[in-house]
Design an enzyme around this catalytic site. Structure first.
Site, PDB file in Angstrom:
ATOM      1  CE1 TYR A 123      -4.040   1.929   0.536  1.00 21.73           C
ATOM      2  CE2 TYR A 123      -2.641   3.185   2.594  1.00 21.73           C
ATOM      3  CZ  TYR A 123      -3.756   3.193   1.654  1.00 21.73           C
ATOM      4  OH  TYR A 123      -4.638   4.380   1.768  1.00 21.73           O
ATOM      5  CE  LYS A 157      -3.714   4.720  -1.507  1.00 23.40           C
ATOM      6  NZ  LYS A 157      -4.845   5.338  -2.493  1.00 23.40           N
TER       7      LYS A 157
HETATM    8  P1  NAP Z   1     -13.533   2.034   0.946  1.00 26.02           P
HETATM    9  O1  NAP Z   1     -14.526   2.713   1.851  1.00 26.02           O
HETATM   10  O2  NAP Z   1     -12.936   1.032   1.136  1.00 26.02           O
HETATM   11  O3  NAP Z   1     -13.966   2.342  -0.484  1.00 26.02           O
HETATM   12  C1  NAP Z   1     -13.112   2.182  -1.793  1.00 26.02           C
HETATM   13  C2  NAP Z   1     -14.393   2.662  -3.140  1.00 26.02           C
HETATM   14  O4  NAP Z   1     -13.319   2.146  -4.190  1.00 26.02           O
HETATM   15  C3  NAP Z   1     -15.325   1.811  -3.151  1.00 26.02           C
HETATM   16  O5  NAP Z   1     -16.210   2.622  -3.926  1.00 26.02           O
HETATM   17  C4  NAP Z   1     -14.787   0.574  -4.140  1.00 26.02           C
HETATM   18  O6  NAP Z   1     -16.153  -0.039  -4.901  1.00 26.02           O
HETATM   19  C5  NAP Z   1     -13.934   0.968  -4.853  1.00 26.02           C
HETATM   20  N1  NAP Z   1     -13.076   0.264  -5.499  1.00 26.02           N
HETATM   21  C6  NAP Z   1     -12.442  -0.598  -5.156  1.00 26.02           C
HETATM   22  N2  NAP Z   1     -11.413  -1.238  -6.139  1.00 26.02           N
HETATM   23  C7  NAP Z   1     -11.942  -0.779  -7.330  1.00 26.02           C
HETATM   24  C8  NAP Z   1     -11.663  -0.852  -8.760  1.00 26.02           C
HETATM   25  N3  NAP Z   1     -10.800  -1.999  -9.055  1.00 26.02           N
HETATM   26  N4  NAP Z   1     -12.157  -0.113  -9.300  1.00 26.02           N
HETATM   27  C9  NAP Z   1     -13.074   0.787  -9.071  1.00 26.02           C
HETATM   28  N5  NAP Z   1     -13.412   1.168  -8.174  1.00 26.02           N
HETATM   29  C10 NAP Z   1     -12.710   0.246  -7.007  1.00 26.02           C
HETATM   30  O7  NAP Z   1     -12.030   3.172   0.873  1.00 26.02           O
HETATM   31  P2  NAP Z   1     -11.789   4.706   1.510  1.00 26.02           P
HETATM   32  O8  NAP Z   1     -11.292   4.397   2.855  1.00 26.02           O
HETATM   33  O9  NAP Z   1     -13.052   5.648   1.305  1.00 26.02           O
HETATM   34  O10 NAP Z   1     -10.539   5.274   0.788  1.00 26.02           O
HETATM   35  C11 NAP Z   1     -10.727   5.771  -0.607  1.00 26.02           C
HETATM   36  C12 NAP Z   1      -9.356   6.460  -0.976  1.00 26.02           C
HETATM   37  O11 NAP Z   1      -8.649   6.998   0.097  1.00 26.02           O
HETATM   38  C13 NAP Z   1      -8.392   5.123  -1.188  1.00 26.02           C
HETATM   39  O12 NAP Z   1      -7.599   5.432  -2.436  1.00 26.02           O
HETATM   40  C14 NAP Z   1      -7.435   4.814   0.149  1.00 26.02           C
HETATM   41  O13 NAP Z   1      -6.477   4.294  -0.138  1.00 26.02           O
HETATM   42  C15 NAP Z   1      -7.476   6.412   0.496  1.00 26.02           C
HETATM   43  N6  NAP Z   1      -7.032   6.573   1.870  1.00 26.02           N
HETATM   44  C16 NAP Z   1      -8.059   6.296   2.977  1.00 26.02           C
HETATM   45  C17 NAP Z   1      -7.792   6.676   4.184  1.00 26.02           C
HETATM   46  C18 NAP Z   1      -8.840   6.234   5.356  1.00 26.02           C
HETATM   47  O14 NAP Z   1      -8.386   6.466   6.297  1.00 26.02           O
HETATM   48  N7  NAP Z   1      -9.845   5.639   4.989  1.00 26.02           N
HETATM   49  C19 NAP Z   1      -6.484   7.178   4.292  1.00 26.02           C
HETATM   50  C20 NAP Z   1      -5.649   7.564   3.399  1.00 26.02           C
HETATM   51  C21 NAP Z   1      -5.991   7.181   1.942  1.00 26.02           C
HETATM   52  P3  NAP Z   1     -17.047  -1.149  -4.217  1.00 26.02           P
HETATM   53  O15 NAP Z   1     -17.782  -0.633  -3.204  1.00 26.02           O
HETATM   54  O16 NAP Z   1     -17.599  -1.449  -5.611  1.00 26.02           O
HETATM   55  O17 NAP Z   1     -16.073  -2.372  -3.639  1.00 26.02           O
END
Ligand code: NAP
Length: 248
Positions: free
Chosen positions: A156, A160
């Site tokens: 990861y 990133k």
């Molecule tokens: P999340 O709740 O797990 O949601 C992930 C989203 O990505 C869902 O809509 C999922 O669709 C979609 N997805 C997964 N694989 C995909 C693919 N191959 N093609 C198209 N869509 C896909 O994640 P989140 O926490 O909101 O995170 C969003 C972004 O922010 C990510 O890049 C993550 O690495 C980054 N981030 C998050 C955090 C945190 O603390 N949450 C911190 C730093 C960075 P489905 O619903 O259909 O599976």
């Protein structure tokens, strides 16, 4: 006047979490939104309905961001239906956490494909319509983990960190075409991705953050809106940290 009046935005991975927060704020701010997801059909249809209330064009596309051909077809379909692409938010991401000693080749490849290759796929596909429009804003979702590293997240963190290098390179290449490219590095944002953690673990995280709370999807969406809008017209190649001061 709304900040994104009449703009067309593609947001990957918006069926839930941060992407959903961004899609909601963009629609509120007057954007036409094409969002993608991997498998959550019901959530996507519900979001389409919910956001249509803001009066702009909203459509969810089931499209694997890691698939090069699918990304090109998606952008072609959006240009055909929406006319152009003004903003791209590369938000889709996954985790497959484990210590390097135990990490399989599959866990490495899957995270690099979905988190990093997707950014190449979608960014390359939108260059043509953005060059035609002589403007564009691309926003890539990195992470504090990409800057700092984290035990158990080598795949990861690499994906990133790769996003940050890609963002700076794209900003340098496309600046003369008025296409901006920036990254956001969220810290600990409370979504389904983090919801799997035990409450005492979450509380420990909160205690270490200077602002003493986890971030919300709105916190990230607000910064994404800034980078998408003309408010950031002279900002490119940057990584904005949205982490409550976790990383300084
Ligand atoms: P999340 O709740 O797990 O949601 C992930 C989203 O990505 C869902 O809509 C999922 O669709 C979609 N997805 C997964 N694989 C995909 C693919 N191959 N093609 C198209 N869509 C896909 O994640 P989140 O926490 O909101 O995170 C969003 C972004 O922010 C990510 O890049 C993550 O690495 C980054 N981030 C998050 C955090 C945190 O603390 N949450 C911190 C730093 C960075 P489905 O619903 O259909 O599976």
């Amino acid at each position: 006047m709304k900040l994104l009046d009449g703009k067309v935005a593609i947001i990957t991975g918006a069926s839930r979490g941060i992407g959903k927060g961004i899609a909601t704020l963009f629609a509120q701010q007057g954007a036409h939104v094409a969002f993608t997801y991997a498998s959550s059909d019901e959530k996507a249809r519900a979001l389409e309905q919910e956001l249509s209330a803001f009066g702009t064009k909203i459509k969810g596309f089931k499209s694997d961001a890691a698939d090069f051909e699918a990304a090109q077809s998606l952008v072609d379909a959006v240009v055909a239906e929406f006319g152009t692409v003004d903003v791209l938010v590369n938000n889709a991401g996954i985790t497959r956490d484990t210590l390097l000693m135990r990490m399989s080749e599959e866990q490495w490849d899957e995270v690099i494909r979905v988190n990093l290759k997707s950014v190449f796929n979608l960014s390359k596909a939108v260059i043509k319509p953005m060059m035609k429009a002589k403007s564009g804003s691309i926003i890539n979702m990195s992470s504090v983990v990409g800057v700092k590293g984290n035990a158990g997240q080598a795949n990861y963190a690499a994906s990133k960190a790769g996003i940050i290098g890609f963002t700076k390179s794209m900003a340098a290449e496309m600046g003369s075409r008025n296409i901006r490219c920036n990254a956001i590095a969220p810290g600990f944002i409370e979504t389904e991705m983090t919801g799997a953690l035990a409450e005492d673990v979450v509380q420990k995280w909160r205690d270490t953050i200077p602002l003493k709370r986890g971030g919300s999807t709105e916190d990230v969406a607000n910064v994404t809106l800034f980078l998408a809008s003309d408010m950031s017209a002279y900002v490119t190649g940057q990584t904005l940290h949205v982490c409550g001061g976790m990383l300084m």
